[in-house]
Design a protein around this motif. Structure first.
Motif, PDB file in Angstrom:
ATOM      1  N   PHE A  58      -0.413  -2.217  -3.019  1.00  0.00           N
ATOM      2  CA  PHE A  58       0.778  -3.405  -3.571  1.00  0.00           C
ATOM      3  C   PHE A  58       0.040  -4.836  -3.792  1.00  0.00           C
ATOM      4  CE2 PHE A  58       4.407  -2.387  -0.535  1.00  0.00           C
ATOM      5  CZ  PHE A  58       4.160  -1.488   0.510  1.00  0.00           C
TER       6      PHE A  58
ATOM      7  N   TRP B 124      -1.319  -7.947  -5.761  1.00  0.00           N
ATOM      8  CA  TRP B 124      -0.882 -10.172  -4.762  1.00  0.00           C
ATOM      9  C   TRP B 124      -0.028 -10.221  -5.694  1.00  0.00           C
ATOM     10  CZ3 TRP B 124      -2.585 -11.574  -0.386  1.00  0.00           C
ATOM     11  CH2 TRP B 124      -2.155 -13.446  -0.566  1.00  0.00           C
TER      12      TRP B 124
ATOM     13  N   THR C 196       5.279 -12.958  -5.727  1.00  0.00           N
ATOM     14  CA  THR C 196       6.919 -11.972  -6.918  1.00  0.00           C
ATOM     15  C   THR C 196       6.441 -10.725  -5.885  1.00  0.00           C
ATOM     16  OG1 THR C 196       5.627 -12.873  -8.958  1.00  0.00           O
ATOM     17  CG2 THR C 196       6.980 -14.292  -7.914  1.00  0.00           C
ATOM     18  N   SER C 197       5.084 -10.518  -5.626  1.00  0.00           N
ATOM     19  CA  SER C 197       5.376  -8.772  -6.419  1.00  0.00           C
ATOM     20  C   SER C 197       5.543  -8.168  -4.948  1.00  0.00           C
ATOM     21  CB  SER C 197       3.870  -8.417  -6.518  1.00  0.00           C
ATOM     22  OG  SER C 197       3.210  -9.227  -7.206  1.00  0.00           O
ATOM     23  N   GLY C 198       5.890  -8.467  -3.924  1.00  0.00           N
ATOM     24  CA  GLY C 198       6.556  -7.902  -2.837  1.00  0.00           C
ATOM     25  C   GLY C 198       6.506  -6.794  -2.890  1.00  0.00           C
ATOM     26  N   SER C 199       7.228  -5.739  -2.274  1.00  0.00           N
ATOM     27  CA  SER C 199       7.068  -4.408  -1.560  1.00  0.00           C
ATOM     28  C   SER C 199       6.893  -3.232  -3.076  1.00  0.00           C
ATOM     29  CB  SER C 199       7.690  -3.579  -0.982  1.00  0.00           C
ATOM     30  OG  SER C 199       7.745  -4.496   0.734  1.00  0.00           O
ATOM     31  N   ARG C 200       6.294  -4.160  -4.465  1.00  0.00           N
ATOM     32  CA  ARG C 200       6.568  -3.310  -5.369  1.00  0.00           C
ATOM     33  C   ARG C 200       5.340  -2.751  -5.342  1.00  0.00           C
ATOM     34  NH1 ARG C 200       8.503  -5.459 -10.774  1.00  0.00           N
ATOM     35  NH2 ARG C 200       7.530  -4.209 -12.350  1.00  0.00           N
ATOM     36  N   LEU C 201       5.196  -1.058  -5.423  1.00  0.00           N
ATOM     37  CA  LEU C 201       4.467  -0.389  -5.317  1.00  0.00           C
ATOM     38  C   LEU C 201       3.680   0.032  -6.948  1.00  0.00           C
ATOM     39  CD1 LEU C 201       4.537   1.980  -1.932  1.00  0.00           C
ATOM     40  CD2 LEU C 201       2.819   0.157  -2.097  1.00  0.00           C
TER      41      LEU C 201
ATOM     42  N   PHE D 212       1.123   3.210  -8.395  1.00  0.00           N
ATOM     43  CA  PHE D 212       0.958   4.112  -7.970  1.00  0.00           C
ATOM     44  C   PHE D 212      -0.469   4.502  -9.259  1.00  0.00           C
ATOM     45  CE2 PHE D 212       4.030   5.416  -4.924  1.00  0.00           C
ATOM     46  CZ  PHE D 212       4.955   4.287  -5.697  1.00  0.00           C
TER      47      PHE D 212
END
Lengths: 117, 112
Positions: free
Chosen positions: B90, B92, B95-100, B102
């Protein structure tokens, strides 16, 4: 407690058609994220919803859209399907979005495998 | 260069061996996930880490935030551990939110 449920599991569509995929998060989870997995590009973020609002969107064309309902269930829609849209579409749910010092674990569904012919 | 890099890409082991998969990332993160994916597609979250070390059964995950590095260890490996292991972060930011984001994954094969 039921896990993340995605329907349908498998789907075959023809180029030019549109498709709607569904994701029911774990009970109590309010954040839903969608991802696309292809052999060439790996896993890529599509969008994230929280409290019926899209918080984040990945780098995908406008043919990809989504929404979230008041019960936190989410749908994603792909219009005018292209062969390259063939992929495994995964959704993940978490209690709340990660951010602002809060990290919440993401739980994934089994995915919907979409084949465009 | 990918923001999340894993090594090795492929790993073959004999049953009982100790296995290590490494993950390096180049961005600030809120947390890091180790995920397991079996053929058929479904992804299982093994660990979420933001510091230190976690253990679950034969699996151990560690993270060094200063060095931007995490490792997943499997002790006494078993053929049922054969799967793709994916490191995801995730990034930091509010605005990144739960944006994984990979890594490319490590294909592990454990032979009997």
């Amino acid at each position: 407690k039921a896990g993340v449920t995605q329907t349908p599991r498998y789907l075959i569509k023809t180029r030019g058609q549109q498709v709607t995929l569904s994701c029911s998060p774990i009970s109590g989870h309010r954040s839903v994220s969608w991802y696309q997995q292809t052999p060439g590009q790996g896993l890529q973020f599509l969008f994230e919803y929280f409290s019926e609002t899209q918080r984040n969107k990945g780098n995908f064309p406008g043919r990809f859209s989504g929404r979230q309902f008041s019960n936190s269930r989410s749908e994603m829609n792909v219009s005018t399907l292209e062969l390259g849209d063939s992929a495994l579409y995964l959704c993940a749910s978490s209690l709340v979005p990660t951010g602002g010092g809060i990290s919440t674990e993401a739980f994934f569904g089994q995915g919907t495998r979409l084949t465009v012919v | 260069k990918n923001e999340v890099e894993q090594s090795p890409q492929n790993l073959t082991a004999q049953e009982g061996e100790f296995i290590t998969i490494n993950c390096s990332y180049s961005v600030g993160i809120s947390a890091l996930h180790w995920l397991q994916q079996h053929p058929g597609g479904g992804i299982v979250s093994l660990f979420m880490l933001s510091s230190g070390k976690k253990k679950h059964g034969r699996l151990i995950a560690t993270i060094n935030i200063q060095e931007k590095h995490s490792s997943l260890h499997i002790t006494a490996s078993h053929p049922r551990d054969s799967a793709v292991y994916i490191c995801a972060v995730f990034p930091w930011g509010e605005t990144s939110g739960s944006r994984l984001t990979f890594g490319e994954g490590t294909q592990l094969t454990v032979n009997p």
